[in-house]
Every structure is written in C-alpha cells, then in structure tokens.
Enzyme design. Structure first.
Site, PDB file in Angstrom:
ATOM      1  N   GLU A 139      54.485 -32.510  30.940  1.00 24.17           N
ATOM      2  CA  GLU A 139      55.222 -31.840  30.680  1.00 24.17           C
ATOM      3  C   GLU A 139      53.881 -30.504  29.989  1.00 24.17           C
ATOM      4  OE1 GLU A 139      59.020 -32.043  27.705  1.00 24.17           O
ATOM      5  OE2 GLU A 139      57.363 -32.635  26.770  1.00 24.17           O
ATOM      6  N   GLU A 142      53.301 -28.405  33.195  1.00 26.37           N
ATOM      7  CA  GLU A 142      54.341 -27.849  33.215  1.00 26.37           C
ATOM      8  C   GLU A 142      54.405 -26.519  32.032  1.00 26.37           C
ATOM      9  OE1 GLU A 142      58.772 -28.167  34.292  1.00 26.37           O
ATOM     10  OE2 GLU A 142      58.210 -29.744  33.195  1.00 26.37           O
ATOM     11  N   CYS A 169      62.754 -35.441  26.839  1.00 26.75           N
ATOM     12  CA  CYS A 169      62.793 -37.157  26.043  1.00 26.75           C
ATOM     13  C   CYS A 169      63.637 -37.801  26.048  1.00 26.75           C
ATOM     14  CB  CYS A 169      61.872 -36.966  25.159  1.00 26.75           C
ATOM     15  SG  CYS A 169      59.768 -36.351  26.142  1.00 26.75           S
ATOM     16  N   SER A 189      61.847 -29.667  30.524  1.00 30.16           N
ATOM     17  CA  SER A 189      61.073 -30.057  31.246  1.00 30.16           C
ATOM     18  C   SER A 189      61.228 -30.938  32.855  1.00 30.16           C
ATOM     19  CB  SER A 189      60.525 -30.727  30.047  1.00 30.16           C
ATOM     20  OG  SER A 189      59.516 -31.356  31.686  1.00 30.16           O
ATOM     21  N   LYS A 229      69.408 -44.754  25.101  1.00 30.87           N
ATOM     22  CA  LYS A 229      68.037 -46.019  26.046  1.00 30.87           C
ATOM     23  C   LYS A 229      68.818 -46.214  26.976  1.00 30.87           C
ATOM     24  CE  LYS A 229      64.381 -43.691  25.398  1.00 30.87           C
ATOM     25  NZ  LYS A 229      64.056 -42.661  26.355  1.00 30.87           N
ATOM     26  N   GLU A 232      70.345 -44.323  29.500  1.00 38.10           N
ATOM     27  CA  GLU A 232      69.397 -43.715  30.112  1.00 38.10           C
ATOM     28  C   GLU A 232      69.486 -44.764  31.864  1.00 38.10           C
ATOM     29  OE1 GLU A 232      65.040 -41.651  30.048  1.00 38.10           O
ATOM     30  OE2 GLU A 232      65.924 -42.554  28.666  1.00 38.10           O
ATOM     31  N   GLU A 237      69.687 -42.363  39.811  1.00 38.04           N
ATOM     32  CA  GLU A 237      69.003 -41.778  40.236  1.00 38.04           C
ATOM     33  C   GLU A 237      66.869 -42.082  39.712  1.00 38.04           C
ATOM     34  OE1 GLU A 237      69.904 -39.206  36.800  1.00 38.04           O
ATOM     35  OE2 GLU A 237      70.985 -40.312  38.196  1.00 38.04           O
ATOM     36  N   CYS A 393      63.368 -40.308  16.807  1.00 36.92           N
ATOM     37  CA  CYS A 393      63.547 -41.768  16.986  1.00 36.92           C
ATOM     38  C   CYS A 393      63.740 -42.801  15.751  1.00 36.92           C
ATOM     39  CB  CYS A 393      62.717 -41.827  18.270  1.00 36.92           C
ATOM     40  SG  CYS A 393      62.455 -41.027  19.848  1.00 36.92           S
TER      41      CYS A 393
END
Length: 419
Positions: A139, A142, A169, A189, A229, A232, A237, A393
């Site tokens: 990141e 980038e 994230c 990102s 999560k 996720e 993908e 978190c």
C-alpha cells in the site's frame, strides 16, 4: 484489489426474534441503516444493506443480533484429524482481547500465552502482523507511485487509480463503499487485507517452504476481532493460491481462507478443548519466519495505525530519511476524524511536496462527509484511512462482549498508549 462490484453476498448477522425487544439500540449503531422494524416491534436485518460489521451485535443490551457462521466444531474436527495442516493467522487486536474471555484484565497483551494456547490446540501460526507488514509495503509503494506521478509530475509506468487513495484493510468499509459509494472504488488501494494476503501466502510459500505439505491440505483459519472478516473470506474472488498452483500444473479449487474464528469463537474453542488459557505455558515461536513482524504491523489494530505505518514507508522511500518521530502523533488518538500534513523533499529531484492525510473511524458518525467531499471532487487529501468500527479493530464485532460495561475505549486505553 480487483473484482469490487455489487453482488449477491449474504450478510452473516441476523436478529433472534425471541430476544429482540424492538428498542432500536441496534439501529443507533448500524452504519448502513440495515435494521428494519418499528420501535417496540421485532427488528430484522436487511441482508442487501448489511455490511456484517457486528456493531449491532456487540451493542444490543438483549443479545438479539447473532453471528450466523458457526465454525468452532469444524475447526476442532480439523485439528483432531490427520488430514489437514491447520494454520491460524492471528490479527493484532485478538491478542489484546482474548484474555478478557478468561477473566483477565481487559486490554491485557497476551501474545505469548496466545501462541502457547494455539500450539497446545494443534495450530501452526502465520501471524497476521507478518502480512500487515507486507500490506504496508504494498500500500505504501502504491501511494508513493501516485505521489511521484500526480504531485511530482513523474511519468507513470502503468495505470494508477486516482487520489485520494483509500485504505482497503477493513472489509465492512469495503462493503459499505461497494453498496453506497461505488464511484469511489477506483480510489481504493489495490492491496488485499493482511488476512487475505496471509491466506494466499499460507497456501503457497508456507505450504511449500515452511510446512512442506500439499497446498490443498492446508486449512487456513483467520483469527479475527471482526465478524465482517467472515463475510470477506466468503468472497469468491479470493482464490489466489489455487489459481497460482493451477499455473504450476496442480489441479484444485479452494479459498485462500477457509474459515474465520472471531475472538469469541477462539475462546469457545479453547474451552471445548479444555485449554486453561490463564495457566497455559507461554510460547514465542521464534523459529517460525512467518511469526516475525515489526512494530508497524502491530499498530494496525487501532485507528490511525495503517496510516502511520504506510506513511513511515512513503516518507523513507521518497526522502531517503526516517520520519523524525516514528510515533506520528497527528493520526493517533480517538477523535472521529483526524487530519495531518507531512512535507517531504524528494531525494531524487529535490522537489518538495506536502502530503495531506485524513483518518476516520466509525462510519456511522464520521465518514460520510469525507466521502461526499471526494465524490464531489473537492477533497484536499492524498491518503485517507477508513475503519468501520469506532476505535478500529479493537472494537470489532467479534470481540468480547462484557456485560459489566467495560467499553472498547477502556480496552484501547489499556493497551494502546496513544489512545
């Protein structure tokens, strides 16, 4: 991160009709207005709007919202079998919360005890802090590329997304953007979250070089403070490892992360395995290269941590020098939106650029004005960190729920000195 789009993915939160009192507490914490039902009537979750963050779950006084993904017994079965190498990737916020489930002081940092308990249970460890460091590099580089192109006028070697760059994230934040601000997805990102990097790493390099097993036999368990999560990990993908091995002539189709245990789930697993967390021998796992990490990876658990870690990298690469003070105070603390600017001189050209930053946590209260500003083309920022949950978190939807009223703020202050 490729593949962002609005698609049919199922929320992992639902409301127990028998427990719900219709008090509207869940509505007051939901960032996506995904709770339906009049005051006094039984509520329900609109799965098409829900971002699976679990803020309703940890804040309901009656325990009505539930995490629908139950995997503790599945993980125990895998641990007891000889068919799989079970690898846990442990998020930084877990090690400051798991002790609370066993009567320890909230906010106790129990990394060595956690490692010892994981070893006793039969897990291998790929620490998420290790891949948080990878995220920082990815990141951060980038962002550096965009600064050099957009701010310093250097030609770009490939297509770059627009500024400001958003962090990627937090899965609840990503889902929120997909559903409500899809025009801003190019600003994300391209880096995966540390957990998803860990899944791909564990089933490629980890399988081949560390555990020396068939990648298809590695069972990756994300140990996370976050109910989102689980959402996720279910995204279709994220099969990078299987795709890689297919190019190497190995057939197979499997996810990078198989299941998620929240902090509460992990406590249930230890208790079912009769592991006494308070007395378990400590373990450092010093010989495991995938359990090594820097202090930058550790601070991902708190609001501003991702920003600070990436900023350190960007500053060093552009200027050739370390930040004068590694603890970058302007992005620390629990203010809803934090702003900062850093002036740096490019070591290659001598040009000077001032990088403008913003950190926001708690989508419900703090994020929408920033997003509207970016959407209107009026944002002054180059880089924006967003975390869905208040405080980051440490206050995720999978963290311990303390009926005695210990707040996430107390936990944050107990372990994170800048809180």
């Amino acid at each position: 991160m490729k593949g962002f789009q609005k698609r049919e993915l199922t929320s992992i939160i639902e409301i127990d009709r028998k427990a719900c009192k219709g008090c509207d507490s869940c509505k007051s914490f939901c960032p996506a207005d995904a709770i339906e039902g009049k005051y006094g009537a039984v509520h329900k979750v609109d799965s098409e709007r829900c971002v699976s963050c679990g803020q309703c779950l940890i804040n309901c006084p009656f325990g009505a919202p539930k995490d629908t993904v139950k995997v503790v017994d599945q993980v125990i079965e895998k641990l007891k079998s000889n068919e799989a190498t079970v690898v846990a990737t442990i998020a930084p916020a877990v090690r400051v919360a798991i002790g609370e489930e066993f009567g320890m002081e909230p906010g106790s940092l129990v990394t060595e005890k956690l490692y010892g308990a994981m070893k006793q249970a039969g897990f291998k460890v790929l620490d998420t802090n290790f891949t948080a460091d990878q995220t920082i590099m990815e990141e951060g580089m980038e962002l550096i590329g965009k600064i050099r192109h957009y701010a310093l006028g250097e030609p770009a070697e490939h297509h770059m997304g627009p500024l400001p760059q958003f962090t990627s994230c937090c899965p609840a934040w990503i889902r929120y953007a997909e559903l409500y601000y899809p025009d801003l997805l190019p600003n994300m990102s391209s880096a995966k979250s540390p957990m998803m990097m860990a899944g791909a790493l564990g089933k490629t390099y980890g399988a081949k070089e560390i555990w020396k097993v068939n990648p298809a036999k590695v069972f990756m368990v994300g140990v996370m403070p976050c109910t989102a999560k689980k959402f996720e990990a279910s995204r279709p993908e994220f099969t990078s490892a299987a795709q890689y091995w297919q190019t190497q002539g190995q057939a197979g189709s499997y996810p990078d992360i198989d299941v998620i245990l929240t902090t509460r789930d992990l406590a249930r697993l230890f208790k079912k395995l009769s592991i006494d967390f308070k007395t378990v021998p400590e373990f450092t796992d010093q010989d495991n290269p995938l359990a090594q990490y820097s202090g930058a990876g550790t601070i991902f658990a708190n609001t501003g941590g991702v920003m600070e870690a990436a900023l350190r990298t960007a500053y060093f690469v552009i200027t050739g020098k370390e930040l004068d003070v590694l603890q970058f105070a302007p992005v620390r603390g629990l203010k809803g939106v934090k702003e900062a600017s850093v002036t740096m001189r490019d070591a290659k050209t001598g040009q000077e650029v001032t990088l403008k930053l913003a950190v926001a946590h708690g989508i419900k209260e703090n994020v929408k004005p920033l997003l509207d500003e970016v959407k209107a083309g009026k944002s002054p920022y180059h880089f924006i960190e967003v975390m869905n949950c208040p405080g980051g978190c440490v206050n995720g939807g999978g963290q311990p729920i303390n009926p005695m009223g210990t707040s996430w703020l107390d936990k944050a202050k107990a372990v994170l000195p800048w809180s």
